[in-house]
Design an enzyme around this catalytic site. Structure first.
Site, PDB file in Angstrom:
ATOM      1  N   ASP A 250     -11.098  -0.410   3.213  1.00 13.71           N
ATOM      2  CA  ASP A 250     -11.977  -0.646   2.074  1.00 13.71           C
ATOM      3  C   ASP A 250     -13.039  -1.709   2.326  1.00 13.71           C
ATOM      4  OD1 ASP A 250      -9.971  -2.500   2.195  1.00 13.71           O
ATOM      5  OD2 ASP A 250      -9.245  -2.184   0.150  1.00 13.71           O
TER       6      ASP A 250
ATOM      7  N   HIS B 149      -9.041  -6.710   0.555  1.00 13.72           N
ATOM      8  CA  HIS B 149      -8.318  -7.534  -0.414  1.00 13.72           C
ATOM      9  C   HIS B 149      -7.255  -8.353   0.324  1.00 13.72           C
ATOM     10  CE1 HIS B 149      -9.714  -3.984  -2.761  1.00 13.72           C
ATOM     11  NE2 HIS B 149     -10.006  -4.913  -3.653  1.00 13.72           N
TER      12      HIS B 149
ATOM     13  N   ASP C 162      -7.456  -5.425   5.453  1.00 18.16           N
ATOM     14  CA  ASP C 162      -7.882  -4.886   4.164  1.00 18.16           C
ATOM     15  C   ASP C 162      -8.869  -5.856   3.526  1.00 18.16           C
ATOM     16  OD1 ASP C 162      -6.590  -2.702   2.005  1.00 18.16           O
ATOM     17  OD2 ASP C 162      -7.521  -4.448   1.055  1.00 18.16           O
TER      18      ASP C 162
ATOM     19  N   HIS D  20       0.187  -6.064  -1.429  1.00 15.52           N
ATOM     20  CA  HIS D  20       0.165  -6.939  -2.608  1.00 15.52           C
ATOM     21  C   HIS D  20       1.563  -7.157  -3.185  1.00 15.52           C
ATOM     22  CE1 HIS D  20      -4.138  -6.974  -2.563  1.00 15.52           C
ATOM     23  NE2 HIS D  20      -4.259  -5.693  -2.871  1.00 15.52           N
TER      24      HIS D  20
END
Length: 258
Positions: free
Chosen positions: A196, A109, A107, A72
């Protein structure tokens, strides 16, 4: 430091106040900076760099247990518990010996920082499989229409997933990602390895099983590319370690993982 303002670089001038500067360099409040933050982020990035060096020395693949994670983080902006972008560091290091490098982010996200760093470049292909950001962090980035800019147009691919995505749908999206990577024909690969997407993850972004992670790892390894795996997300659950072992088992099913 947790700033109370985030201009996202729309402001015309760079502030002199440390609070203003901190807000300038943070996309959200989920990346507070303390006295030891930089040391931890630096060592995490060095882990990714070491893995890249191992691969450049001839190893087929290497795994970096990066903490804190990095996908991120932009070139000049932290966010989402990420301060330095480990996967980007690894990819840039690999560019010293490889004309074309791909980054695959698995991931749950979206890897918005990674996308941002390479968005206007054609020498690093960025591909991300993630939960649809219309209702999931990071919300503002990760949509299918984001394809790159300038010379980088067409070298960013986002594959958003619906809620509760299980093994089969995830693997179909992975097939599309791997097809794009194969078409790009890189000579090295970085995998932003998030765990995740697990059915047991507390964020409940997807429903991938432990066996599914083995299949994901094996499918990526089948590309046969020198590969750096950088650990990204994966929140505490009873099967987190099992998922990592399963993924790495698939990833090294055709060789030995450094």
């Amino acid at each position: 430091m947790v700033p109370n303002i985030h201009p996202n670089h729309y402001a015309a001038t760079y502030p002199t106040s440390v609070v203003g500067q901190t807000g300038w360099h943070m996309s959200d409040t989920n990346c507070p900076i303390g006295p030891r933050s930089f040391a931890a982020a630096y060592r995490s990035a060095q882990s990714a760099l070491t893995a890249a060096e191992i691969v450049m020395q001839g190893a087929p693949h290497a795994y970096a247990l990066c903490r804190p994670p990095g996908h991120h983080a932009y070139g000049d902006m932290a966010g989402g518990s990420c301060f330095l972008n480990n996967s980007a560091v690894a990819a840039q290091a690999l560019r010293a010996r490889h004309a074309r490098v791909a980054i695959l982010d698995i991931d749950i996200h979206h890897g918005n920082g990674t996308q941002g760093i390479f968005y206007d470049r054609a020498d690093v292909l960025t591909v991300s499989i993630h939960r649809d950001p219309a209702e999931f962090y990071p919300f503002h980035w990760g949509h299918a229409c984001e394809r790159g800019a300038g010379v980088g147009e067409g070298y960013n691919l986002n594959l958003p997933l619906p809620p509760a995505t299980g093994d089969d749908l995830y693997l179909r999206s992975l097939d599309a990602a791997l097809d794009r990577i194969a078409l790009y024909a890189p000579t090295a690969l970085v995998v932003a390895t998030g765990l995740d997407a697990s059915e047991a993850d507390p964020y409940a972004g997807a429903s991938v099983t432990t066996g599914g992670f083995f299949r994901i790892g094996a499918a990526i390894a089948a590309l046969g590319l020198p590969t750096v795996y950088c650990q990204e997300g994966g929140y505490v659950s009873e099967i987190l370690s099992e998922n990592l072992a399963s993924f790495l088992g698939g990833a090294c099913s055709s060789g030995v993982l450094a």
